[in-house]
Design a protein around this motif. Structure first.
Motif, PDB file in Angstrom:
ATOM      1  N   THR A 188      29.965  39.940  35.076  1.00 41.85           N
ATOM      2  CA  THR A 188      31.048  40.183  36.033  1.00 41.85           C
ATOM      3  C   THR A 188      30.508  40.104  37.458  1.00 41.85           C
ATOM      4  O   THR A 188      31.150  39.527  38.348  1.00 41.85           O
ATOM      5  CB  THR A 188      31.690  41.556  35.790  1.00 41.85           C
ATOM      6  OG1 THR A 188      32.256  41.583  34.482  1.00 41.85           O
ATOM      7  CG2 THR A 188      32.773  41.844  36.823  1.00 41.85           C
ATOM      8  N   TYR A 264      32.631  32.722  27.890  1.00 45.57           N
ATOM      9  CA  TYR A 264      33.147  34.085  27.767  1.00 45.57           C
ATOM     10  C   TYR A 264      34.253  34.323  28.803  1.00 45.57           C
ATOM     11  O   TYR A 264      34.426  33.585  29.767  1.00 45.57           O
ATOM     12  CB  TYR A 264      32.005  35.092  27.980  1.00 45.57           C
ATOM     13  CG  TYR A 264      31.819  35.484  29.424  1.00 45.57           C
ATOM     14  CD1 TYR A 264      32.293  36.709  29.898  1.00 45.57           C
ATOM     15  CD2 TYR A 264      31.217  34.620  30.341  1.00 45.57           C
ATOM     16  CE1 TYR A 264      32.147  37.069  31.228  1.00 45.57           C
ATOM     17  CE2 TYR A 264      31.067  34.966  31.664  1.00 45.57           C
ATOM     18  CZ  TYR A 264      31.535  36.197  32.106  1.00 45.57           C
ATOM     19  OH  TYR A 264      31.407  36.545  33.420  1.00 45.57           O
ATOM     20  N   SER A 265      35.025  35.380  28.584  1.00 45.33           N
ATOM     21  CA  SER A 265      36.005  35.890  29.541  1.00 45.33           C
ATOM     22  C   SER A 265      37.040  34.858  29.989  1.00 45.33           C
ATOM     23  O   SER A 265      37.473  34.857  31.130  1.00 45.33           O
ATOM     24  CB  SER A 265      35.282  36.449  30.775  1.00 45.33           C
ATOM     25  OG  SER A 265      36.158  37.198  31.582  1.00 45.33           O
ATOM     26  N   LYS A 311      40.082  29.174  34.240  1.00 46.86           N
ATOM     27  CA  LYS A 311      40.025  30.611  33.989  1.00 46.86           C
ATOM     28  C   LYS A 311      41.356  31.011  33.379  1.00 46.86           C
ATOM     29  O   LYS A 311      42.403  30.957  34.048  1.00 46.86           O
ATOM     30  CB  LYS A 311      39.778  31.382  35.295  1.00 46.86           C
ATOM     31  CG  LYS A 311      39.923  32.893  35.187  1.00 46.86           C
ATOM     32  CD  LYS A 311      38.808  33.533  34.384  1.00 46.86           C
ATOM     33  CE  LYS A 311      38.879  35.056  34.472  1.00 46.86           C
ATOM     34  NZ  LYS A 311      37.843  35.726  33.694  1.00 46.86           N
ATOM     35  N   ASN A 312      41.329  31.376  32.097  1.00 51.55           N
ATOM     36  CA  ASN A 312      42.556  31.719  31.364  1.00 51.55           C
ATOM     37  C   ASN A 312      43.611  30.623  31.488  1.00 51.55           C
ATOM     38  O   ASN A 312      44.803  30.890  31.701  1.00 51.55           O
ATOM     39  CB  ASN A 312      43.113  33.056  31.865  1.00 51.55           C
ATOM     40  CG  ASN A 312      42.192  34.221  31.574  1.00 51.55           C
ATOM     41  OD1 ASN A 312      41.513  34.236  30.543  1.00 51.55           O
ATOM     42  ND2 ASN A 312      42.142  35.182  32.470  1.00 51.55           N
TER      43      ASN A 312
END
Length: 323
Positions: A188, A264-265, A311-312
């Motif tokens: 993060t 990830y994420s 991102k998403n």
């Protein structure tokens, strides 16, 4: 009682307030003063806040020996949470501001919900606590401070003291608590500081097209470019920008030979216009993995790598995340 003694007592206990008006002298108020009279002011305008569940503890203290020492956990000493307000100056960086106030970069980032530290603005105001830690938002109903403290591996007694809540009390989703001495997870922190991704090219390249609106090199019309174009010689090795798993390998008219890697994420990266693909779908990769080679396939005006970050499911500017 003699006159001198009586006069002395009157001077100690009475104030004679005399006001001069336009028409004469007016005697105002006589006020009794005790020798032990304290001092106060506008810096304490209201009652201190407390909860009824502390009354039993207060009664116990009243009935105890007045000279007895009240035990305290060493981690609760000087742990009253307070805040400073700081205005960002030209040349400021989060690390330098953190050092100035004796906290961590993570503290400033989480307290001010900073998503990209590179976009810190001159004149922006930052809220800075007087101790290092991070702000935590409760994810679901029923979480306890004890469980959160355990997650961050910090002292639960200090955590409860700073937030003035019982460690075992259940919290509602969306509530925020300050976790002293806690830190953000490394990934993060990398994401926010803009050094999450490695550059997929290990050689010098020319940035021929930026992320965002541009005139199309094919039609001349205004169009949105969802990545960056990195011009370099055909055949140059391409590396995965971050560890992950290959989600797709294929060809289409726009990107030519392309690769999509899942990370990830919610992150995905796309590599387009390749001359060669060196991996297969489902393969695990790392920044040390050569996944393909620069080419000129698809809609391309010359050898280059088209690099997109999702991102998403939404594209973001890769330059804000590249080391």
């Amino acid at each position: 009682m003699d006159i001198k003694k009586r006069t002395s007592m009157l001077r100690a206990c009475l104030i004679l307030a005399i006001g001069i008006t336009g028409t004469g002298v007016t005697v105002a108020v006589l006020k009794y003063l005790s020798p032990e009279t304290g001092k106060g002011g506008l810096e304490t305008p209201g009652l201190p806040q407390f909860s009824d569940d502390k009354l039993d503890d207060l009664n116990a203290l009243e009935n105890s020996d007045a000279d007895a020492e009240i035990p305290q956990d060493e981690n609760t000493v000087d742990s009253i949470l307070s805040y400073h307000s700081y205005r960002v100056q030209p040349g400021d960086m989060i690390g330098a501001i953190a050092d100035k106030f004796g906290v961590t970069q993570d503290t400033i980032i989480s307290m001010n919900d900073i998503r990209q530290s590179r976009l810190l603005q001159v004149g922006q105001y930052l809220k800075i606590p007087n101790m290092p830690g991070v702000l935590y938002t409760v994810q679901k109903n029923g979480e306890t401070l004890a469980a959160i403290a355990k997650k961050y591996d910090v002292n639960v007694v200090k955590c409860a003291h700073v937030n003035n809540i019982v460690a075992g009390k259940t919290l509602d989703a969306g509530a925020t608590v300050f976790i002293p001495d806690a830190a953000l997870d490394p990934l993060t922190r990398q994401e926010i500081n803009g050094d999450l991704f490695s550059c997929p090219l290990h050689y010098r390249y020319y940035l021929s097209s930026y992320y965002g609106w541009r005139a199309s090199p094919f039609t001349g019309k205004r169009s949105f470019h969802n990545g960056i174009d990195m011009a370099i010689s055909s055949g140059t090795p391409i590396f995965a920008a971050l560890a992950g798993k290959v989600a797709a390998v294929g060809y289409n008219e726009t990107y030519g030979n392309y690769i999509i890697v899942s990370h990830y994420s919610g992150y995905k990266t796309l590599y387009g216009h390749l001359s060669a693909v060196l991996i297969v779908r489902g393969q695990s990769v790392s920044p040390a993995t050569c996944i393909g080679r620069v080419g000129n396939t698809g809609m391309s005006t010359g050898p280059h790598l088209h690099f997109t970050v999702f991102k998403n499911g939404r594209t973001v500017n890769p330059l804000n995340l590249l080391r």
